[in-house]
Design an enzyme around this catalytic site. Sequence first.
Site, PDB file in Angstrom:
ATOM      1  N   GLY A 214      26.354 -19.986  -6.826  1.00 25.41           N
ATOM      2  CA  GLY A 214      25.311 -20.959  -6.494  1.00 25.41           C
ATOM      3  C   GLY A 214      24.541 -20.521  -5.276  1.00 25.41           C
ATOM      4  O   GLY A 214      24.598 -19.356  -4.880  1.00 25.41           O
ATOM      5  N   ASN A 215      23.801 -21.443  -4.696  1.00 22.89           N
ATOM      6  CA  ASN A 215      23.054 -21.116  -3.478  1.00 22.89           C
ATOM      7  C   ASN A 215      23.052 -22.333  -2.558  1.00 22.89           C
ATOM      8  O   ASN A 215      23.584 -23.387  -2.910  1.00 22.89           O
ATOM      9  CB  ASN A 215      21.635 -20.659  -3.841  1.00 22.89           C
ATOM     10  CG  ASN A 215      20.915 -21.701  -4.668  1.00 22.89           C
ATOM     11  OD1 ASN A 215      20.655 -22.799  -4.200  1.00 22.89           O
ATOM     12  ND2 ASN A 215      20.614 -21.366  -5.912  1.00 22.89           N
ATOM     13  N   ARG A 216      22.442 -22.169  -1.378  1.00 22.26           N
ATOM     14  CA  ARG A 216      22.579 -23.192  -0.337  1.00 22.26           C
ATOM     15  C   ARG A 216      21.539 -24.303  -0.446  1.00 22.26           C
ATOM     16  O   ARG A 216      21.460 -25.159   0.435  1.00 22.26           O
ATOM     17  CB  ARG A 216      22.455 -22.535   1.040  1.00 22.26           C
ATOM     18  CG  ARG A 216      23.563 -21.540   1.344  1.00 22.26           C
ATOM     19  CD  ARG A 216      23.587 -21.228   2.839  1.00 22.26           C
ATOM     20  NE  ARG A 216      22.443 -20.439   3.254  1.00 22.26           N
ATOM     21  CZ  ARG A 216      21.572 -20.790   4.196  1.00 22.26           C
ATOM     22  NH1 ARG A 216      21.677 -21.952   4.809  1.00 22.26           N
ATOM     23  NH2 ARG A 216      20.560 -20.004   4.513  1.00 22.26           N
ATOM     24  N   SER A 217      20.726 -24.321  -1.488  1.00 22.88           N
ATOM     25  CA  SER A 217      19.663 -25.324  -1.562  1.00 22.88           C
ATOM     26  C   SER A 217      20.224 -26.762  -1.501  1.00 22.88           C
ATOM     27  O   SER A 217      21.201 -27.075  -2.172  1.00 22.88           O
ATOM     28  CB  SER A 217      18.899 -25.141  -2.874  1.00 22.88           C
ATOM     29  OG  SER A 217      17.997 -26.195  -3.035  1.00 22.88           O
ATOM     30  N   ALA A 281      15.950 -24.099  -6.580  1.00 22.24           N
ATOM     31  CA  ALA A 281      16.410 -22.719  -6.400  1.00 22.24           C
ATOM     32  C   ALA A 281      17.290 -22.401  -7.608  1.00 22.24           C
ATOM     33  O   ALA A 281      18.467 -22.767  -7.645  1.00 22.24           O
ATOM     34  CB  ALA A 281      17.194 -22.607  -5.103  1.00 22.24           C
TER      35      ALA A 281
END
Length: 422
Positions: A214-217, A281
């Site tokens: 995943g990502n930090r969005s 994102a």
Amino acid sequence: MSDEGSPLAGRRVVVGVSGSIAAYKAVSLVRLLAERGAVVDVAMTTAATAFVTPLTFASLTHRPVVSEVMALDPDEQIAHVELAEGADAIVLAPATANLLAELAAGLAGNAVTAMALASRAPVIVAPAMDAGMWTHPATLRNVETLRGFGHIIVEPEVGALASGLTGVGRLAESDTIVAAVESLFAHAGELEGLHVVVSAGGTREPIDPVRFLGNRSSGKMGVAIAEAARDRGATVTLVAGSMSVPAPRGVTAVEATTAAAMRTAVLRSAPSADILVMAAAVADFAPKRTSNSKIKRDGAGLQIDLVANPDIVAEVGEMADGVRPFLIGFAAETDDLEANALSKLRDKGLDLIVGNRVGGPFDAIGSEDNKVTVFGAEGPLTDWPMLPKRQVAERLWDLIVDRYRAARPPAGSRRSTRARRR
Ligand code: CTP
């Protein structure tokens, strides 16, 4: 000061005053609102009446002040409900730490909280308290809860506090609070009749039942864009990836936490959308296989094979004229913001792209503020400073509305074309 041209002219604004030493500043706030042409009513907590008398406000507004939750108005109606139902906007200033906690919990034990709970008007909250109270995790949590309700927070300022200390907690200036109220109405109705789709948050691509790529969005920028569109009168669909903030009230939220789910949701809503803002994102890659059982630690030499996810916004960009919504993408870049943003705008068939620096001093991921540059095909269009995300969203809509109107003049409007086609 004149009320000529003020978006407040004729608007009914209810000011809720709670028991802080800053209550005296609500007097100048009420006066300013009235000078701009608003019809102002005041509700007070009992504690507030110890700082300023109801008579002070009644003298300014020429209207009765509601300070008791059980009070009836001259027509024998419950006064706080009458205020709530008639309000175009509610301004809670000063809002004490206690008031924030009561609002977050949905309590209705005094005239201010009962009025706010009963109303569906937009709420602006201007807190004032000691710096220690403002930064306490309980207050921070309550403020986040109120943001989740769609309330607009006018942050307290740094300055001398009643405790004698200097710090953050001083009630924002009356001008700042009035500007926030005016901005509620400045663009009211501008997006009336339009369907706006906003994607927000990050996607999570499952590796096994407990792990993901995943990502930090956080979703905060997309949510602010959705809220601002809602407040301008649009019908809003929020395609929500993984977000650290709740979906706002008054929008249709569709949960889509993987790239595949987001693609389905976006492609389903895009043909009926007039404007699509792709702020999510989206993970570029997903594990080729998702294990049905938890991968064990002894899986020595574990390798995760990845496959590329489809580029969702580029697919929308390829839709035929007349179906393709006006399209805004985001570009998250650590380097070469302008060159990368412009090539994404071209490659994905976008009308506008919002360039966002990530990493380094301007990293906006998860933050309350953002510094962006918007690009059109001709190059950079804006030079905005770092701003709270809601203000970025407002400026973005000002720009989108201009460009959308230029590209799609109302006479041959897509909506009417589509309505005929149906
Ligand atoms: N986007 C998308 N589908 C993807 C990846 C990105 O719709 N699979 C959208 C994003 O929502 C954003 C824009 O494309 O509006 C640009 O996203 P970004 O992550 O900056 O760029 P990428 O195309 O993924 O390129 P790179 O990661 O190589 O910078």
